[in-house]
Motif scaffolding. Sequence first.
Motif, PDB file in Angstrom:
ATOM      1  N   PRO A  97      31.422  27.359 -37.688  1.00  0.00           N
ATOM      2  CA  PRO A  97      30.832  28.695 -37.565  1.00  0.00           C
ATOM      3  C   PRO A  97      30.813  29.229 -36.127  1.00  0.00           C
ATOM      4  O   PRO A  97      30.741  30.448 -35.922  1.00  0.00           O
ATOM      5  N   GLU A  98      30.919  28.327 -35.143  1.00  0.00           N
ATOM      6  CA  GLU A  98      30.879  28.771 -33.745  1.00  0.00           C
ATOM      7  C   GLU A  98      32.125  29.554 -33.344  1.00  0.00           C
ATOM      8  O   GLU A  98      32.111  30.253 -32.318  1.00  0.00           O
ATOM      9  N   ILE A  99      33.204  29.474 -34.119  1.00  0.00           N
ATOM     10  CA  ILE A  99      34.436  30.179 -33.754  1.00  0.00           C
ATOM     11  C   ILE A  99      34.628  31.477 -34.543  1.00  0.00           C
ATOM     12  O   ILE A  99      35.672  32.124 -34.460  1.00  0.00           O
ATOM     13  N   ILE A 100      33.619  31.857 -35.322  1.00  0.00           N
ATOM     14  CA  ILE A 100      33.763  33.026 -36.197  1.00  0.00           C
ATOM     15  C   ILE A 100      34.003  34.302 -35.384  1.00  0.00           C
ATOM     16  O   ILE A 100      33.312  34.571 -34.398  1.00  0.00           O
ATOM     17  N   VAL A 101      35.002  35.048 -35.813  1.00  0.00           N
ATOM     18  CA  VAL A 101      35.266  36.402 -35.307  1.00  0.00           C
ATOM     19  C   VAL A 101      34.926  37.359 -36.445  1.00  0.00           C
ATOM     20  O   VAL A 101      35.464  37.230 -37.548  1.00  0.00           O
ATOM     21  N   LYS A 102      34.031  38.318 -36.189  1.00  0.00           N
ATOM     22  CA  LYS A 102      33.492  39.157 -37.249  1.00  0.00           C
ATOM     23  C   LYS A 102      34.590  39.848 -38.071  1.00  0.00           C
ATOM     24  O   LYS A 102      34.570  39.805 -39.302  1.00  0.00           O
ATOM     25  N   ASP A 103      35.521  40.510 -37.399  1.00  0.00           N
ATOM     26  CA  ASP A 103      36.567  41.245 -38.132  1.00  0.00           C
ATOM     27  C   ASP A 103      37.410  40.303 -38.992  1.00  0.00           C
ATOM     28  O   ASP A 103      37.772  40.645 -40.119  1.00  0.00           O
ATOM     29  N   SER A 104      37.707  39.125 -38.467  1.00  0.00           N
ATOM     30  CA  SER A 104      38.501  38.159 -39.232  1.00  0.00           C
ATOM     31  C   SER A 104      37.726  37.679 -40.452  1.00  0.00           C
ATOM     32  O   SER A 104      38.287  37.524 -41.541  1.00  0.00           O
TER      33      SER A 104
END
Length: 263
Positions: A97-104
């Motif tokens: 979850p630490e690498i989440i990019v909102k748009d992706s």
Amino acid sequence: MIKFFRHIRKSLLEQNKMGKYFKYAIGEIILVVIGILIALQINNWNEERKDSYEEQKILVQLKNEFEKNLDQLNEKIYMRNKMTLASEGLLNYIDNPEIIVKDSLLYYIFRLTQEPTFDPIENDLAVSGKLRMIKNDSLKILLSNWTSDAYQVQELEASWQQVRNDVVIPIFIEKDFARNTIAYLLNNGYTPDHAFNKSTQLNYHITPNNVDLVHALNDSSKELQGAASSCILFNKITNGQSVALRDRIEKILSLIQSELNND
């Protein structure tokens, strides 16, 4: 003409030339038989010409239909590949979850809500009895099996639809992914994969809300993991069948073109 022949027979009888009369009568019968055979041959030729013309009309129609079926099937294969990649991305976000990019994340969720369905143009050759007009036996077999072949793909699609409707859509709405996902799509200009005009973009401004998407993802991680994994499985299996079906469509089109070229 009949009076002419009758006159000759009468003349031979009056002259008591029975031998010549019988020879003439036999000759006349032979001429009549030959005439009947010629008439039958001409009739058969006309029927064959009509059948050939009808077959060509059917082949042209089938060519048009299966070209459209091929385009649609390729479109569905493309969509399922996109869904598979998105599902892999979603699983990676759940694990990291630490690498989440909102748009992706919104894009991955959007892909998970899709339900590509192959809806081919159905011909009624078997029902109407027109399948007999096709002379090529290999083509005839492929056409007779077409409905059941396409149905196998549709059955697999239905399995994914059930998972989507039972699991994905409730999460999509209840966890407030819907508003943010739709805002992401329309605010940036969205062209559906199945759009007739690929240059057209759907644009509409929707203000996203401030929902914590990472929290929403974690809160539904168990269900989404199952949905994403199922999406990968069903799409891989369905695309495997779809590729085999695509090969059959291409074979059908090749045989049709060969028959059209031979006309």
